[in-house]
Design a protein around this motif. Sequence first.
Motif, short mmCIF file in Angstrom:
data_model
loop_
_atom_site.label_atom_id
_atom_site.label_comp_id
_atom_site.label_asym_id
_atom_site.label_seq_id
_atom_site.Cartn_x
_atom_site.Cartn_y
_atom_site.Cartn_z
N LEU A 185 5.70 81.00 -59.51
CA LEU A 185 4.89 80.14 -60.40
C LEU A 185 5.68 79.85 -61.68
O LEU A 185 6.42 80.69 -62.18
CB LEU A 185 3.57 80.82 -60.77
CG LEU A 185 2.51 80.96 -59.68
CD1 LEU A 185 1.21 81.45 -60.29
CD2 LEU A 185 2.29 79.66 -58.94
N GLU A 186 5.44 78.65 -62.22
CA GLU A 186 6.29 78.18 -63.31
C GLU A 186 5.88 78.73 -64.69
O GLU A 186 4.70 78.70 -65.05
CB GLU A 186 6.24 76.65 -63.34
CG GLU A 186 7.36 76.02 -64.12
CD GLU A 186 7.22 74.50 -64.17
OE1 GLU A 186 7.90 73.89 -64.99
OE2 GLU A 186 6.40 73.95 -63.40
N LEU A 187 6.90 79.20 -65.40
CA LEU A 187 6.70 79.58 -66.80
C LEU A 187 6.78 78.29 -67.60
O LEU A 187 7.83 77.64 -67.61
CB LEU A 187 7.82 80.55 -67.20
CG LEU A 187 7.90 80.94 -68.66
CD1 LEU A 187 6.68 81.75 -69.08
CD2 LEU A 187 9.18 81.77 -68.91
N ILE A 188 5.69 77.86 -68.25
CA ILE A 188 5.73 76.54 -68.88
C ILE A 188 5.86 76.58 -70.41
O ILE A 188 6.14 75.56 -71.02
CB ILE A 188 4.51 75.68 -68.50
CG1 ILE A 188 3.20 76.42 -68.72
CG2 ILE A 188 4.62 75.17 -67.07
CD1 ILE A 188 1.98 75.52 -68.61
N ALA A 189 5.64 77.74 -71.00
CA ALA A 189 5.84 77.80 -72.46
C ALA A 189 6.07 79.24 -72.89
O ALA A 189 5.47 80.17 -72.32
CB ALA A 189 4.61 77.25 -73.18
N THR A 190 6.94 79.43 -73.88
CA THR A 190 7.06 80.74 -74.54
C THR A 190 7.12 80.45 -76.04
O THR A 190 7.86 79.56 -76.49
CB THR A 190 8.35 81.50 -74.14
OG1 THR A 190 9.45 80.62 -74.27
CG2 THR A 190 8.30 82.04 -72.74
N LYS B 281 -5.27 95.74 -72.36
CA LYS B 281 -4.45 96.11 -73.53
C LYS B 281 -4.41 94.88 -74.44
O LYS B 281 -4.46 93.74 -73.95
CB LYS B 281 -3.05 96.57 -73.10
CG LYS B 281 -2.10 95.47 -72.79
CD LYS B 281 -0.70 95.85 -73.27
CE LYS B 281 0.11 94.61 -73.64
NZ LYS B 281 0.21 94.35 -75.07
N PRO B 282 -4.33 95.08 -75.74
CA PRO B 282 -4.27 93.92 -76.63
C PRO B 282 -3.00 93.10 -76.37
O PRO B 282 -1.94 93.67 -76.08
CB PRO B 282 -4.23 94.54 -78.04
CG PRO B 282 -4.65 95.95 -77.88
CD PRO B 282 -4.31 96.37 -76.48
N LEU B 283 -3.13 91.79 -76.45
CA LEU B 283 -1.95 90.91 -76.31
C LEU B 283 -1.37 90.72 -77.70
O LEU B 283 -1.73 89.81 -78.44
CB LEU B 283 -2.38 89.58 -75.68
CG LEU B 283 -2.96 89.70 -74.27
CD1 LEU B 283 -3.46 88.35 -73.76
CD2 LEU B 283 -1.94 90.29 -73.30
N ASP B 284 -0.47 91.65 -78.07
CA ASP B 284 0.00 91.65 -79.46
C ASP B 284 1.50 91.89 -79.56
O ASP B 284 2.01 92.33 -80.58
CB ASP B 284 -0.76 92.73 -80.26
CG ASP B 284 -0.67 94.11 -79.60
OD1 ASP B 284 0.07 94.25 -78.60
OD2 ASP B 284 -1.34 95.04 -80.09
N SER B 285 2.19 91.64 -78.46
CA SER B 285 3.63 91.92 -78.46
C SER B 285 4.40 90.61 -78.20
O SER B 285 4.61 90.23 -77.06
CB SER B 285 3.89 92.97 -77.37
OG SER B 285 5.21 93.02 -77.02
N PRO B 286 4.79 89.88 -79.27
CA PRO B 286 5.47 88.61 -79.07
C PRO B 286 6.86 88.79 -78.44
O PRO B 286 7.42 89.89 -78.56
CB PRO B 286 5.56 88.04 -80.50
CG PRO B 286 5.41 89.21 -81.41
CD PRO B 286 4.65 90.26 -80.67
N PRO B 287 7.43 87.76 -77.83
CA PRO B 287 6.85 86.42 -77.69
C PRO B 287 5.77 86.38 -76.60
O PRO B 287 5.67 87.30 -75.80
CB PRO B 287 8.07 85.59 -77.28
CG PRO B 287 8.98 86.54 -76.58
CD PRO B 287 8.78 87.86 -77.28
N TYR B 288 5.03 85.27 -76.63
CA TYR B 288 3.92 85.07 -75.69
C TYR B 288 4.31 84.00 -74.67
O TYR B 288 5.08 83.07 -74.99
CB TYR B 288 2.66 84.65 -76.45
CG TYR B 288 2.26 85.69 -77.47
CD1 TYR B 288 1.52 86.80 -77.09
CD2 TYR B 288 2.65 85.57 -78.81
CE1 TYR B 288 1.17 87.78 -78.02
CE2 TYR B 288 2.31 86.54 -79.74
CZ TYR B 288 1.57 87.65 -79.35
OH TYR B 288 1.24 88.62 -80.25
N ALA B 289 3.77 84.14 -73.47
CA ALA B 289 4.17 83.23 -72.39
C ALA B 289 2.94 82.61 -71.73
O ALA B 289 1.87 83.23 -71.70
CB ALA B 289 4.96 84.01 -71.35
N ALA B 290 3.11 81.41 -71.19
CA ALA B 290 2.05 80.76 -70.40
C ALA B 290 2.62 80.39 -69.04
O ALA B 290 3.69 79.79 -68.95
CB ALA B 290 1.55 79.51 -71.12
N ILE B 291 1.90 80.77 -68.00
CA ILE B 291 2.32 80.47 -66.63
C ILE B 291 1.32 79.48 -66.04
O ILE B 291 0.10 79.64 -66.19
CB ILE B 291 2.36 81.77 -65.79
CG1 ILE B 291 3.47 82.68 -66.33
CG2 ILE B 291 2.55 81.49 -64.31
CD1 ILE B 291 3.37 84.12 -65.89
#
Length: 512
Positions: free
Chosen positions: A372-377, A422-432
Motif C-alpha cells: 500500500l502506498e505511503l502518500i505523505a510524511t 499508544k499515543p501518536l506522538d513520535s514524529p515524523p507522521y505518515a499517511a498510507i
Amino acid sequence: MSDYDLRERLAGARAGGMPAETTEQLDREFLATEPKPVGRVSAWHDEADVVIVGYGGAGVCAALEAARSGADVLALERAGGGGGTTAMSTAHIYMGGGTRVQKAVGLEDTTEDMFNFIMASSDDPDEEKVRLFCDESVDHFDWLVEQGVPFKDSIYPERTPEQPNDDCLLWSGNEKAHPFRELAKPSARGHKVKNQAEGGPILFRILAEHAEKAGVRLQCDTRVLNLVVRAEDGRVCGVVVRQDQEERYIRARRGVILCAGGFVMNREMLRNHIPSMLEENVSPVGNMYDDGAGIRMGMSARGTAIHMDEYFVTVVWYPPSSLTKGILVNEYGQRFINEDSYHGRCAEHAKRQGRAFLIADNEIFGYPESGLELIATEDSIADLEAALNLPTQTLQNTVAVYNANAEKGEDPVFHKHADWIKPLDSPPYAAIECSYGIAPYLTFTLGGLRTRVGGEVVTEDDQDVPGLYAAGRNACGIPRSSWGYCSGTSVADATFFGRITGRSAAANEPWS
Ligand SMILES: Cc1cc2nc3c(=O)[nH]c(=O)nc-3n(C[C@H](O)[C@H](O)[C@H](O)COP(=O)(O)OP(=O)(O)OC[C@H]3O[C@@H](n4cnc5c(N)ncnc54)[C@H](O)[C@@H]3O)c2cc1C
C-alpha cells in the motif's frame, strides 16, 4: 427468447468465427434461461444417482459422502481438472469448540462461544445452519484429520491475514475486537492446512484421492449448461452438458448438487447485485469459472437466491502488526472503526467513507507488506492534515482526543483493545492510502441459493425444489456479511455443508 433461438445464435456465432467474448456472452444468455423439460430429452448419454456440478471444495466433499452413503456419483467439472477456488486458497478452515489444535496450544473454546460469535457476524444469520456448523465443528476437524488432512499443533500469534509458515491456528477474524469480544469469549479458530505456502492444493488433493477410491466418477472439460426438470412438479431429473463440442444429457436419479462456486467473475451479475465491486482497483479473487452459473441454474428451476449483494472485501493494510496502533481516518479526519478489527471489517468500513487513510507515527511505522502506498510524511499532524487536504483542525482534533485517551490506555470512542493503544506522538507522521477505488482491494461474493440445512434448494414460497441441492458459494451459508467475515468461514462452510448435502442427495428417493 427461447433456448432454441439462443442456440441458433450461438451456432451462427461459432460458424461465423465471432470473437470468443461474443460467444461467451451468448453462452451466458443461454445458460439457464429456462430448464430443459425432461420430455424433450430424446436420450440420456450417462446417468448416476447423484450428479455433482463443479468439483471444488463443496463438490468433492459432497461427492465423497454421497459415494460413501452408497450412491453412484458422477462429478462434472468445467475445467481440465478439479479444485476450483478451493485449491487456490490458503485453506484456513474456521473450526472451533475445542479442536485438537486449540487444546494443544492451550486455547479454550466452547461450541456456545463459537455459536454466539458467528451469530453476531451477520445481520441475518441462518440460526439452524450456524447451530449445526458449531455443534459439529470438532467432528468436522476430526473427519478432515481422518482423511489425512494435516494440521500442525501450533499457533501463529502475530496479527496477519496469512501466516508465512506452516503454523496452524490464526486469529482469523474479529474475535478479539469490540463488539465481538463482549458477545463471546474469543478464541482463534482459523485452522490452516499444514503447508509452508497455501494449503488449498493439499486439501483438495487428499479429498479427491478419497473420492476416487470411493468410486466417484469425474468428467472434466464438461460444462454444465442447464438443468433438466419434470414439467408436472419441477423435479430436477438431470443436467445438460457440453462435452467434446456436443450437447449431452445426463440423468440424475436421486439428485443434482450445484457446487459451481460464486459469481465474482461475472461482471453482469456484479452490475446487478454489487455494482460497487466494478470500481477501479477492485480485483475479483477466484477462479475464472466463478460466473454464477450454478446460482442461475438453481434460480431457473425456481430456487431463490438470497444475500446476492453480500461479499467479502479487503484491503490488506497489515502486517506489520504495529500499524494497528495507528488510526484509520476518513476525508474529514475522523476515525470510523476500531483498528484492531479484522482487515476485511476495516476494509468494509473504509469502503463506506469517501477517502480513507491510515495514520502512523515513527515509532510504529513500517511499510505495509502488501505494498500500500505511503502518500505523505510530515513532521507535525497539522502539516499532515494539510498534505492530505483535510479540513483544518479535523485530523488535529482527532489525534488530540485519541492521544489524551491513549495516555490512559483507553479508547472510549471505538473501544480498540488496550494492547493496540499508544499515543501518536513520535514524529515524523505518515499517511498510507486505504481509499476504496484507489488502494488495491480484493473481493469475492457470498450470496447464493437459499438452502435448508441439508442442502435442499428452496423456492420463494419455501417449498423444496425436488431433486435439487446446493453447497459452497452456490448456496448462501455461514459467511454472509463483509463487516463480519472471518478467514476460513468459506472453505469451512463449503466442506462442512458439502458433506451434509452429499448425504442428503444420496438418501433422496429416485425418480422414474
Ligand atoms: C487466493 C484465495 C485465497 C482464499 N483463501 C481462503 C481461505 O483461506 N479460507 C476460506 O475460507 N476461503 C478462502 N478463499 C475463498 C474460498 O477459497 C472459496 O470461497 C471457496 O473455496 C469456494 O468453494 P466452492 O466449493 O464453492 O467453489 P470452488 O472450489 O471454486 O469449486 C467450484 C467448481 O465449479 C466449477 N464450475 C463452475 N461452473 C461450472 C459449470 N457450469 N459446469 C461444471 N463445473 C463448473 C469450477 O471450475 C470449480 O472447479 C480464498 C479465495 C482465494 C481466491
